[in-house]
Design an enzyme around this catalytic site. Structure first.
Site, PDB file in Angstrom:
ATOM      1  CG  HIS A 234      -1.924   1.088   1.213  1.00  0.00           C
ATOM      2  ND1 HIS A 234      -1.631   2.363   1.608  1.00  0.00           N
ATOM      3  CD2 HIS A 234      -3.209   1.098   0.801  1.00  0.00           C
ATOM      4  CE1 HIS A 234      -2.718   3.118   1.451  1.00  0.00           C
ATOM      5  NE2 HIS A 234      -3.681   2.377   0.957  1.00  0.00           N
TER       6      HIS A 234
ATOM      7  CD  GLU B 275      -5.763   1.159  -2.758  1.00  0.00           C
ATOM      8  OE1 GLU B 275      -6.908   1.323  -2.321  1.00  0.00           O
ATOM      9  OE2 GLU B 275      -4.793   0.933  -2.029  1.00  0.00           O
TER      10      GLU B 275
HETATM   11  P1  PGA Z   1      -9.712   5.804   1.045  1.00  0.00           P
HETATM   12  O1  PGA Z   1      -8.489   4.784   1.189  1.00  0.00           O
HETATM   13  O2  PGA Z   1     -10.858   5.027   0.458  1.00  0.00           O
HETATM   14  O3  PGA Z   1      -9.977   6.277   2.424  1.00  0.00           O
HETATM   15  O4  PGA Z   1      -9.243   6.902   0.121  1.00  0.00           O
HETATM   16  C1  PGA Z   1      -8.228   3.883   0.146  1.00  0.00           C
HETATM   17  C2  PGA Z   1      -7.037   3.044   0.452  1.00  0.00           C
HETATM   18  O5  PGA Z   1      -6.050   3.537   1.009  1.00  0.00           O
HETATM   19  O6  PGA Z   1      -7.051   1.848   0.117  1.00  0.00           O
END
Ligand code: PGA
Length: 262
Positions: free
Chosen positions: A95, A167
């Site tokens: 992540h 992401e």
């Molecule tokens: P968020 O986080 O939906 O709060 O933007 C997404 C993530 O970090 O997977």
């Protein structure tokens, strides 16, 4: 294909809060069968969540990180085997917060992806470009490179265990801004055709998810982007009612998809 809807709680929730979330899931159990749902608690709550979830409530439990070595002198770390022992069947790896704040590199990510698969876990490989890469139009190459390097230590027969979450760093969290379907479409298409179920390569990963400021207002449109097999959600799913609402949206989107292969 069944739509994936999952959330990572990041560094949130006590054991009592985690159990209350599970109780909310159990109350909404009828909705959960329509998607492939997963919840990723902090390490401290994995076992409590797994133990409180009845076995017939179809929710996968994950871990937010684990080390690639099976055991040893690595203070503060937990192994893939340990998170599996606690009840996790998937492990989030790479992540952007881990890459930015905890020194994760493509090399540590690749080691973890391989170790997770070898331990029988689903590696949830997270990739995303920073804002400046997007501004320069370099996102396709950036993401293809991150995924290739993340998968580089994996045995070919383990590829199908992998789920990738795209992401974009600029779309995540309180400082992020929502991505439009138009902005993510070229990346999702590339991931799906080159690495994922949309491609014709002999070895494919099993799903490509989108994450970053997903909420109940934008979820359906994001799921409509070709190549998107599901959503990976932070803030909007930390409250169980929010999670269940996204599950319902995911189930409706899944009805329009092709049936699961094999
Ligand atoms: P968020 O986080 O939906 O709060 O933007 C997404 C993530 O970090 O997977």
């Amino acid at each position: 294909m069944t739509t994936w809807i999952g959330t990572s709680w990041k560094m949130n929730k006590t054991l009592a809060e985690a159990r209350a979330f599970v109780d909310g899931l159990v109350a909404a159990r009828d909705a959960l069968g329509g998607v492939r749902a997963f919840v990723i608690p902090p390490h401290t709550a994995i076992a409590a969540v797994r133990e409180r979830l009845p076995s017939d409530v179809p929710v996968l439990v994950g871990a937010q990180n684990a080390h690639w070595e099976p055991a040893g002198a690595y203070t503060g770390e937990v192994s893939m085997g340990m998170v599996a022992d606690a009840g996790a069947t998937l492990v989030e790896i790479g992540h952007s917060e881990r890459r930015e704040y905890f020194g994760e590199t493509d090399d540590t990510v690749a080691r973890k992806v391989a170790a997770a698969a070898a331990a029988g876990l689903t590696p949830l490989l997270c990739v995303g470009e920073p804002a400046e890469v997007r501004a320069a139009g370099g996102e396709i190459d950036w993401i293809a490179g991150q995924v290739s390097r993340g998968l580089s230590r994996l045995a070919a027969h383990d590829l199908r265990k992998v789920v990738v979450a795209y992401e974009p760093v600029w779309a995540i969290g309180d400082l992020g801004r929502e991505a439009s379907p138009h902005e993510i479409a070229p990346v999702m298409e590339m991931l799906s055709t080159r690495f994922g179920p949309g491609g014709d390569a002999r070895h494919k990963i099993s799903a490509v998810l989108y994450g970053g400021s997903v909420n109940r207002f934008n979820a359906a449109a994001l799921l409509d982007v070709p190549g998107t097999d599901g959503l990976f959600v932070g803030r909007a799913a930390w409250d169980v009612a929010g999670f269940v609402e996204l599950v319902r949206i995911g189930a409706r989107a899944g009805h329009g998809r092709q049936p699961d292969a094999g």
